[in-house]
Enzyme design. Sequence first.
Site, PDB file in Angstrom:
ATOM      1  N   LYS A   1       7.402  71.994  36.614  1.00 49.09           N
ATOM      2  CA  LYS A   1       6.863  70.882  37.407  1.00 49.09           C
ATOM      3  C   LYS A   1       7.707  69.621  37.213  1.00 49.09           C
ATOM      4  O   LYS A   1       7.798  69.094  36.112  1.00 49.09           O
ATOM      5  CB  LYS A   1       5.432  70.560  36.977  1.00 49.09           C
ATOM      6  CG  LYS A   1       4.797  69.488  37.848  1.00 49.09           C
ATOM      7  CD  LYS A   1       3.619  68.813  37.177  1.00 49.09           C
ATOM      8  CE  LYS A   1       4.020  67.591  36.393  1.00 49.09           C
ATOM      9  NZ  LYS A   1       4.434  66.453  37.214  1.00 49.09           N
TER      10      LYS A   1
ATOM     11  N   GLY B   1       9.301  63.421  28.450  1.00 49.80           N
ATOM     12  CA  GLY B   1       8.652  62.271  29.082  1.00 49.80           C
ATOM     13  C   GLY B   1       8.339  61.214  28.049  1.00 49.80           C
ATOM     14  O   GLY B   1       8.998  61.123  27.008  1.00 49.80           O
ATOM     15  N   SER B   2       7.314  60.439  28.311  1.00 51.32           N
ATOM     16  CA  SER B   2       7.006  59.305  27.444  1.00 51.32           C
ATOM     17  C   SER B   2       6.223  59.735  26.197  1.00 51.32           C
ATOM     18  O   SER B   2       5.611  60.813  26.170  1.00 51.32           O
ATOM     19  CB  SER B   2       6.190  58.276  28.228  1.00 51.32           C
ATOM     20  OG  SER B   2       4.970  58.865  28.624  1.00 51.32           O
TER      21      SER B   2
ATOM     22  N   THR C   1       2.377  60.244  26.998  1.00 54.67           N
ATOM     23  CA  THR C   1       2.042  61.525  27.619  1.00 54.67           C
ATOM     24  C   THR C   1       2.306  62.671  26.643  1.00 54.67           C
ATOM     25  O   THR C   1       1.537  63.630  26.588  1.00 54.67           O
ATOM     26  CB  THR C   1       2.852  61.730  28.920  1.00 54.67           C
ATOM     27  OG1 THR C   1       2.738  60.562  29.727  1.00 54.67           O
ATOM     28  CG2 THR C   1       2.338  62.921  29.704  1.00 54.67           C
ATOM     29  N   GLY C   2       3.367  62.553  25.862  1.00 57.16           N
ATOM     30  CA  GLY C   2       3.687  63.593  24.883  1.00 57.16           C
ATOM     31  C   GLY C   2       2.538  63.831  23.917  1.00 57.16           C
ATOM     32  O   GLY C   2       2.235  64.976  23.553  1.00 57.16           O
TER      33      GLY C   2
ATOM     34  N   GLU D   1      10.274  66.154  24.012  1.00 59.71           N
ATOM     35  CA  GLU D   1      11.427  65.237  24.026  1.00 59.71           C
ATOM     36  C   GLU D   1      10.910  63.926  24.582  1.00 59.71           C
ATOM     37  O   GLU D   1      10.649  63.814  25.778  1.00 59.71           O
ATOM     38  CB  GLU D   1      12.536  65.795  24.925  1.00 59.71           C
ATOM     39  CG  GLU D   1      13.202  67.043  24.375  1.00 59.71           C
ATOM     40  CD  GLU D   1      14.110  66.779  23.185  1.00 59.71           C
ATOM     41  OE1 GLU D   1      14.214  65.618  22.742  1.00 59.71           O
ATOM     42  OE2 GLU D   1      14.702  67.753  22.692  1.00 59.71           O
TER      43      GLU D   1
ATOM     44  N   GLU E   1      10.256  50.342  24.248  1.00 61.23           N
ATOM     45  CA  GLU E   1      11.315  50.980  25.034  1.00 61.23           C
ATOM     46  C   GLU E   1      11.320  50.362  26.434  1.00 61.23           C
ATOM     47  O   GLU E   1      10.372  50.533  27.185  1.00 61.23           O
ATOM     48  CB  GLU E   1      11.063  52.489  25.143  1.00 61.23           C
ATOM     49  CG  GLU E   1      12.161  53.184  25.908  1.00 61.23           C
ATOM     50  CD  GLU E   1      11.888  54.665  26.176  1.00 61.23           C
ATOM     51  OE1 GLU E   1      10.729  55.050  26.374  1.00 61.23           O
ATOM     52  OE2 GLU E   1      12.866  55.428  26.213  1.00 61.23           O
TER      53      GLU E   1
HETATM   54  P1  NAD Z   1       5.865  60.396  31.814  1.00 60.48           P
HETATM   55  O1  NAD Z   1       5.392  60.769  30.457  1.00 60.48           O
HETATM   56  O2  NAD Z   1       5.107  59.411  32.589  1.00 60.48           O
HETATM   57  O3  NAD Z   1       5.941  61.690  32.744  1.00 60.48           O
HETATM   58  C1  NAD Z   1       6.692  62.830  32.395  1.00 60.48           C
HETATM   59  C2  NAD Z   1       6.106  64.041  33.091  1.00 60.48           C
HETATM   60  O4  NAD Z   1       4.807  64.306  32.574  1.00 60.48           O
HETATM   61  C3  NAD Z   1       5.931  63.898  34.607  1.00 60.48           C
HETATM   62  O5  NAD Z   1       6.270  65.124  35.210  1.00 60.48           O
HETATM   63  C4  NAD Z   1       4.438  63.623  34.732  1.00 60.48           C
HETATM   64  O6  NAD Z   1       3.910  63.991  35.986  1.00 60.48           O
HETATM   65  C5  NAD Z   1       3.891  64.500  33.629  1.00 60.48           C
HETATM   66  N1  NAD Z   1       2.544  64.143  33.145  1.00 60.48           N
HETATM   67  C6  NAD Z   1       1.903  62.953  33.258  1.00 60.48           C
HETATM   68  N2  NAD Z   1       0.704  63.012  32.644  1.00 60.48           N
HETATM   69  C7  NAD Z   1       0.581  64.259  32.113  1.00 60.48           C
HETATM   70  C8  NAD Z   1      -0.404  64.922  31.326  1.00 60.48           C
HETATM   71  N3  NAD Z   1      -1.522  64.304  30.950  1.00 60.48           N
HETATM   72  N4  NAD Z   1      -0.161  66.179  30.942  1.00 60.48           N
HETATM   73  C9  NAD Z   1       0.985  66.813  31.262  1.00 60.48           C
HETATM   74  N5  NAD Z   1       1.959  66.239  32.011  1.00 60.48           N
HETATM   75  C10 NAD Z   1       1.771  64.975  32.429  1.00 60.48           C
HETATM   76  O7  NAD Z   1       7.376  59.961  31.613  1.00 60.48           O
HETATM   77  P2  NAD Z   1       8.380  59.378  32.726  1.00 60.48           P
HETATM   78  O8  NAD Z   1       7.986  57.970  33.005  1.00 60.48           O
HETATM   79  O9  NAD Z   1       8.515  60.342  33.843  1.00 60.48           O
HETATM   80  O10 NAD Z   1       9.755  59.420  31.938  1.00 60.48           O
HETATM   81  C11 NAD Z   1      10.233  58.356  31.166  1.00 60.48           C
HETATM   82  C12 NAD Z   1      10.093  58.665  29.691  1.00 60.48           C
HETATM   83  O11 NAD Z   1      10.713  59.904  29.383  1.00 60.48           O
HETATM   84  C13 NAD Z   1      10.778  57.643  28.818  1.00 60.48           C
HETATM   85  O12 NAD Z   1       9.954  57.310  27.722  1.00 60.48           O
HETATM   86  C14 NAD Z   1      12.017  58.359  28.322  1.00 60.48           C
HETATM   87  O13 NAD Z   1      12.520  57.883  27.111  1.00 60.48           O
HETATM   88  C15 NAD Z   1      11.511  59.758  28.213  1.00 60.48           C
HETATM   89  N6  NAD Z   1      12.615  60.726  28.235  1.00 60.48           N
HETATM   90  C16 NAD Z   1      12.902  61.435  27.083  1.00 60.48           C
HETATM   91  C17 NAD Z   1      13.984  62.310  27.071  1.00 60.48           C
HETATM   92  C18 NAD Z   1      14.335  63.088  25.822  1.00 60.48           C
HETATM   93  O14 NAD Z   1      15.026  64.081  25.938  1.00 60.48           O
HETATM   94  N7  NAD Z   1      13.905  62.696  24.653  1.00 60.48           N
HETATM   95  C19 NAD Z   1      14.748  62.482  28.202  1.00 60.48           C
HETATM   96  C20 NAD Z   1      14.441  61.745  29.344  1.00 60.48           C
HETATM   97  C21 NAD Z   1      13.359  60.872  29.347  1.00 60.48           C
END
Ligand code: NAD
Length: 463
Positions: free
Chosen positions: A162, A213-214, A217-218, A235, A366
């Site tokens: 997704k 992701g963030s 959310t992680g 990640e 961040e």
């Molecule tokens: P986000 O956490 O908002 O979303 C990431 C993904 O999670 C999206 O697909 C979103 O739809 C999904 N999501 C949202 N809520 C969810 C839930 N409750 N359960 C499961 N999935 C859910 O992050 P973003 O704004 O898309 O990305 C930016 C962040 O990602 C930044 O903090 C950045 O540092 C991080 N990031 C980390 C890496 C890494 O490898 N460490 C790489 C790229 C980005």
Amino acid sequence: MTIDGAAVPARDTFGVIDPATGQVAERAPEASAEQLDAAMRAAQAAFPAWRRDEAARRAALLTASEVMFARAEELGRIITLEQGKPLSDATMEVTGAGVWLKYHAGLEMPSEVIQDDETALVEVVRRPMGVVAAITPWNYPLLLAVWKIAPALLAGNTVVLKPSPFTPLSTLRLGELLRDLLPPGVLNVVSGGDRLGAWMTAHEVPRKISFTGSVATGKRVAAAAAADLKRVTLELGGNDPAILLDDVDPGAVAARVFGGAFQNNGQVCSAIKRVYVPAALYGDVVDALAEQAVAARVGNGMDEGVQYGPVNNRPQFERVGELVADALAGGARVAAGGAPLGRPGYFFAPTIVADVADGARIVDEEQFGPALPVIGYTDLDEAVARANATHFGLSGSVWGTDADRAADVAARLECGTAWVNTHLAIGPGQPFGGFKWSGLGVENGPWGLHGFTEMQVVHRARQ
Ligand code: NAD
């Protein structure tokens, strides 16, 4: 969408915005809970045959890599449209995905013999887990999807993938391009809002969740996984420090630090997000960084010669503005940029924030955008302590003409990658992950592949 090897439309759709205009450019399918369930069941049904044929898996990954090289321009245009980055960077993202797929096509997964004598032959082998739920963010939509699907598929798992709702189009197209190359159900691609991600992590079928992701959310993903003891790789975000030592050449180092901070408009998990500079060099480094920022060519990523596109989405664009405003209210000054560009779309001028210190939000949080705080220091030990005084621990870098001394300082950073005189040097064979809140587990290399396997001991008695 791609479910069980077929093209599947959705009843509902959502708008995907071109960040260079702020207008809806395309519509993407909004998967229903029933469609997600169908994708999970298809992946489950495809698993037994897929796990048995390693040669077919390697061949499929190799062909997939060729598809990436052949379609780099086409996929690149889709990435620029939905993500905003310049077309040359977007095309590089696609060829990068090709490199990652090719690397995994040849990555070995040897078993280890830990005992071989008259009593027993004991081996440690790696087994696939089953269905992997893969969830990606919007900054490198295609590359980060491939970071997951390449090792997941190589290990013999099947996948439900997704993308972020901000950047679903390139991943949906990836599913389409790989549809006939993989057996039905091996790679399913669904799109939708955040709730679809939550449905995936709550679903009973996946045994593993691979999430980028963030941090916020992680943590939700980890909590959802705990209920079923699903395996997780996370990640997450970073707040990478770059520490400059007192023997750097300010002009030369500023150009490279700027590159490490502003790549993809600062929207890189492991971009430089704060710079620590010795007091004696502070003015020169700030001036040199400001020069870089002023010279940067910002514009629509589709236009020739553009180096930096818009910020990807409105919430992120507003957040960058908010953090800069907060710093200014606290007494900082902007040495370059500092405001939106005043044109349609989410354009923010490359910004250098000076006279700022730890405690300001732009230093502690961040920012994930084109605004870089520069912090002065007088005592190196204190600078290292401040660099480490954070919940983040993704990566960091130390810069100095005496590389051995810089390496000694880098060794004291509490983070997954400690660079010396470089930043953002990442490769498919190098484990990538974060300490502390920046993640759990790693991606890439044999270590990343292991994350998509369970360890099994095969013990053959000989007596
Ligand atoms: P986000 O956490 O908002 O979303 C990431 C993904 O999670 C999206 O697909 C979103 O739809 C999904 N999501 C949202 N809520 C969810 C839930 N409750 N359960 C499961 N999935 C859910 O992050 P973003 O704004 O898309 O990305 C930016 C962040 O990602 C930044 O903090 C950045 O540092 C991080 N990031 C980390 C890496 C890494 O490898 N460490 C790489 C790229 C980005």
